[in-house]
Design a protein around this motif. Structure first.
Motif, mmCIF file in Angstrom:
data_model
loop_
_atom_site.group_PDB
_atom_site.id
_atom_site.type_symbol
_atom_site.label_atom_id
_atom_site.label_comp_id
_atom_site.label_asym_id
_atom_site.label_seq_id
_atom_site.Cartn_x
_atom_site.Cartn_y
_atom_site.Cartn_z
ATOM 1 N N UNK A 234 -5.959 4.469 6.043
ATOM 2 C CA UNK A 234 -5.206 4.164 4.877
ATOM 3 C C UNK A 234 -5.759 2.484 4.554
ATOM 4 N N UNK A 235 -6.346 2.231 3.436
ATOM 5 C CA UNK A 235 -7.080 0.948 3.470
ATOM 6 C C UNK A 235 -5.858 -0.215 3.009
ATOM 7 N N UNK A 236 -6.344 -1.411 3.597
ATOM 8 C CA UNK A 236 -5.524 -2.467 3.100
ATOM 9 C C UNK A 236 -6.358 -3.260 2.064
ATOM 10 N N UNK A 237 -5.941 -4.450 1.435
ATOM 11 C CA UNK A 237 -6.669 -4.941 0.415
ATOM 12 C C UNK A 237 -8.040 -5.399 1.098
ATOM 13 N N UNK A 238 -8.922 -5.774 0.157
ATOM 14 C CA UNK A 238 -10.205 -6.488 0.673
ATOM 15 C C UNK A 238 -9.932 -7.806 1.360
ATOM 16 N N UNK A 587 2.315 -2.995 17.415
ATOM 17 C CA UNK A 587 3.308 -1.899 17.706
ATOM 18 C C UNK A 587 2.451 -0.697 17.985
ATOM 19 N N UNK A 588 1.169 -0.891 18.324
ATOM 20 C CA UNK A 588 0.183 0.234 18.832
ATOM 21 C C UNK A 588 -0.527 0.952 17.672
ATOM 22 N N UNK A 589 -0.488 0.457 16.557
ATOM 23 C CA UNK A 589 -1.106 0.956 15.278
ATOM 24 C C UNK A 589 -2.627 0.780 15.581
ATOM 25 N N UNK A 590 -3.531 1.591 15.207
ATOM 26 C CA UNK A 590 -4.879 1.678 15.611
ATOM 27 C C UNK A 590 -5.587 1.361 14.174
ATOM 28 N N UNK A 591 -6.586 0.357 14.255
ATOM 29 C CA UNK A 591 -7.361 0.013 13.025
ATOM 30 C C UNK A 591 -8.896 0.007 13.228
ATOM 31 N N UNK A 592 -9.578 0.073 12.192
ATOM 32 C CA UNK A 592 -10.868 -0.294 12.228
ATOM 33 C C UNK A 592 -11.308 -1.112 11.177
ATOM 34 N N UNK A 593 -11.810 -2.174 11.711
ATOM 35 C CA UNK A 593 -12.195 -3.408 11.162
ATOM 36 C C UNK A 593 -13.695 -3.389 10.991
ATOM 37 N N UNK A 594 -14.279 -3.510 9.501
ATOM 38 C CA UNK A 594 -15.766 -3.593 9.533
ATOM 39 C C UNK A 594 -16.412 -4.684 10.081
ATOM 40 N N UNK A 602 -8.772 -0.766 7.991
ATOM 41 C CA UNK A 602 -8.222 0.769 7.650
ATOM 42 C C UNK A 602 -7.243 1.031 8.752
ATOM 43 N N UNK A 603 -6.210 1.513 8.342
ATOM 44 C CA UNK A 603 -5.319 2.003 9.666
ATOM 45 C C UNK A 603 -5.736 3.487 9.908
#
Length: 665
Positions: A234-238, A587-594, A602-603
């Motif tokens: 799920x994307x966040x804003x730019x 809270x343990x959420x995993x993200x991918x950060x470019x 992105x979550x």
């Protein structure tokens, strides 16, 4: 909070992709260090530079008595960055002599919280020092319990002065804040403990790469265990900021809307911001946040500091400081100490600032190519890897530094773009720090270990005995979450993990922290001829010990290596750039950060697709995405949110139960 409901119906439910089930509640958990690392309270160090010195604007001043006249030095301090609930355990006043003393001299230090400058009032700082000081010698006065109690009892900004006098018929001279060399300036070093925060026993090199809870879900279909799941993003804003930061269950990032910069606080899955504030001018792109909630924006000639609150709901902070610094634009992200001290590399110079952004020291290197700075878990030293020097260890309080070449230093010096990873540091039970350094040239790399015994002045940092340099091309290392053990019994089996790359294959490797013994962990995976893991990628690790890797070339996908599952996690819909780092939220959420590319955070959410013919019982320690048909009896639980895809259907007569904020089954 644990919310549940059930459905037994033939009605078909439709949701937009990414929509959260309307009555699910998000469980926001503040970051906590794993229990294995929490045996003691947090201990930290703050270094203060005087806010005022008398005589003012002088490079040096004397302390004299008897026939040499009556000379004294007054130093005023403000300890507002000391946490209100901190227990002050020690203090040291540090001065550097600017010339030889005429004779052995006794120097008294008196603390005065009323700022009256009277030599016969106030609280004795501690024992007097009787020495004959040599030029450029650093001298310390240790505080006594009376001084510690006086400062502890103060509130607010904690303003006080230290008056240095002598009864001796002798004269000595000392550097003041007019000295050209920052490391010669007077400083007060405060040590403190915080009872409600766990002790630090290791530094990971990169922030937000360890999670205090497991990530992978568990599932049973038709009474049988199943690990068959994929993932969605799920994307966040730019984002304008290089990376997000995480604090008190929220995600912080900056955006740029046609030149208008804004700082946002968001929930772990994004959506409407909790709050947004504009950032005037042209701020930098580096965001950092300390455990105490001091948030910094660094770059473009500025350091902007905010203090985040702990209230619920969260309130937008105000600027507590906006410091202008010429040509401040660090290539590598700065780093923070546990007290909020800030460390960064600007060109060939390494800088240290305390939480009030007082500049503590500057160290000049031979080349501008370095790793990111790592703050040791004790807060006493910072470390980085430099192209010319190898391992650089800097005393975080004074700026004194030592260098140790790496086994492949000759290759690194001539390499055009060496890959220098941030050091990883573990606090040994004997009080020393063990530093693990990985550095690669084009075709030559090494992972080495050094010991820092905390002899601040002798420079005894050296290669660890019985720990062979590990040759090969290595990714950024990461330590596991096990305790280092006790003085009587240091932990056996504690590991450092890194991916070793050879012949376009990546092999996750476990390395014993005490012996350097290695163990390859299958399966290997294809990383291509220019693997990002050697140039900015990373490993992330959850509380269950599962290692996660985003592999942007070769076998492109997310990989997980753990006791319950090891292999590739497929996704037909995820769009993650080739160069991306993995980060864990509080809270343990995993993200991918470019690292480069579209700047969209992105979550990563585990996904299950249900099919007809069996019941299902699925639990996720974070969030959960479910598609398909809920047939027979279906139970969906998550500590965070349960998200239902657009085609999710509940078969007539079936029972669906959803529980969010749910504890582990």
């Amino acid at each position: 909070m644990n919310k549940s409901f059930w459905l037994s119906t033939g009605r078909r439910f439709w949701f937009n992709i990414g929509s959260v089930f309307s009555i699910c509640f998000l469980a926001l958990l503040a970051f906590a260090t794993p229990a294995t690392l929490a045996a003691d309270q947090l201990r930290s160090v703050i270094t203060l530079i005087p806010t005022e010195v008398l005589p003012s604007k002088a490079e040096t001043a004397g302390i004299a008595g008897g026939q040499f006249g009556n000379e004294k030095i007054l130093l005023r301090f403000r300890a507002s960055s000391l946490p209100a609930h901190a227990n002050l355990t020690a203090a040291r006043l540090s001065l550097v002599s600017s010339g030889h003393a005429t004779a052995q001299q006794t120097v008294n230090v008196v603390a005065d919280t009323t700022l009256t400058q009277k030599p016969d009032t106030g609280t004795p700082f501690g024992k007097s020092r009787t020495l004959k000081f040599a030029k450029d010698e650093r001298v310390y006065w240790d505080a006594g319990q009376d001084f510690l109690g006086t400062i502890q009892a103060q509130g607010g900004e904690r303003k006080f002065s230290l008056l240095l006098t002598t009864p001796s018929s002798a004269s000595s001279t000392w550097y003041l804040t007019g000295a050209a060399d920052l490391s010669h300036w007077p400083r007060l070093i405060l040590e403190y403990a915080v009872a409600d925060q766990p002790a630090l026993t290791q530094s990971d090199g990169l922030p937000a790469v360890q999670s205090a809870r497991p990530f992978l879900p568990t599932a049973r279909f038709g009474g049988k265990d199943s690990g068959a799941f994929s993932y969605v993003t799920r994307p966040f804003s730019n984002a304008w900021s290089e990376t997000p930061v995480f604090h008190n269950g929220l995600v912080y990032l900056m955006t740029d809307d046609i030149g208008k910069k804004a700082l946002h606080a968001l929930n772990p899955l994004g959506g409407k911001p909790v709050w947004t504030i504009g950032v005037d001018g042209n701020p930098g792109q580096h965001l950092l946040v300390s455990p105490s909630g001091r948030l910094y924006i660094v770059g473009n000639g500025r350091i902007i500091a905010y203090q985040l609150g702990s209230g619920n709901p969260a309130q937008a902070p105000v600027v507590v400081q906006d410091l202008k610094l010429t040509n401040l634009d660090p290539a590598n992200a700065p780093s923070l100490g546990p007290d909020g001290s800030l460390y960064l590399v600007k060109g060939q110079e390494v800088y240290g600032f305390n939480p009030d952004l007082q500049e503590l020291w500057k160290v000049t290197l031979a080349d501008k190519t370095t790793s990111r700075v790592t703050v040791g878990p004790s807060g006493r030293f910072v470390y980085l890897t430099a192209k010319n020097e190898g391992l650089v260890a800097i005393n975080a309080q004074t700026g004194e530094y030592f260098t140790n070449p790496l086994p492949n230093q000759d290759h690194l010096k001539v390499a055009g773009k060496p890959s220098l990873h941030a050091p990883v540091v573990i606090l040994h039970p004997d009080g020393s720090e063990k530093i693990y350094v990985a550095a690669n040239s084009v075709n030559d790399g090494v992972l080495a270990c050094f010991n820092n015994p905390f002899d601040d002045h002798s420079g005894k940092i050296a290669a660890a005995e019985n720990w062979p340099p590990l040759k090969g091309l290595w990714s950024q290392p990461i330590p596991d979450q096990l305790s280092p053990g006790t003085m009587q019994k240091p932990a056996s089996g504690k590991q450092i993990y890194a991916v070793r790359v050879a012949d376009e294959l990546g092999t996750l490797t476990g390395i014993d922290w005490l012996t350097g013994a290695t163990k390859a962990m299958a399966p290997t995976f294809t990383v291509g001829d220019s693997p990002d893991l050697l140039n900015g990628g990373n490993l992330a690790l959850d509380q269950a010990g599962t290692r996660f890797v985003w592999n942007g070339a070769g076998d492109v996908d997310l990989f997980a290596f753990g006791s319950a599952f090891s292999g590739r996690l497929h996704s037909s819909t995820a769009v993650i750039p080739m160069r991306a780092q993995l980060l864990f939220g509080g809270d343990g959420t995993l993200y991918a950060n470019p690292v480069k590319g579209d700047r969209v955070l992105r979550v990563i959410v585990p996904k299950y697709t249900l099919s007809a013919g069996s019941d299902a019982n699925i639990y996720s320690p974070t969030h959960l995405w479910v598609d398909g048909l809920a047939d027979q009896t279906t139970v969906l639980k998550a500590a965070g949110n349960v998200l239902l895809g657009p085609g999710f259907t509940v078969r007539q007569g079936a029972t669906l139960t959803i529980a969010t904020g749910a504890p582990s089954p």
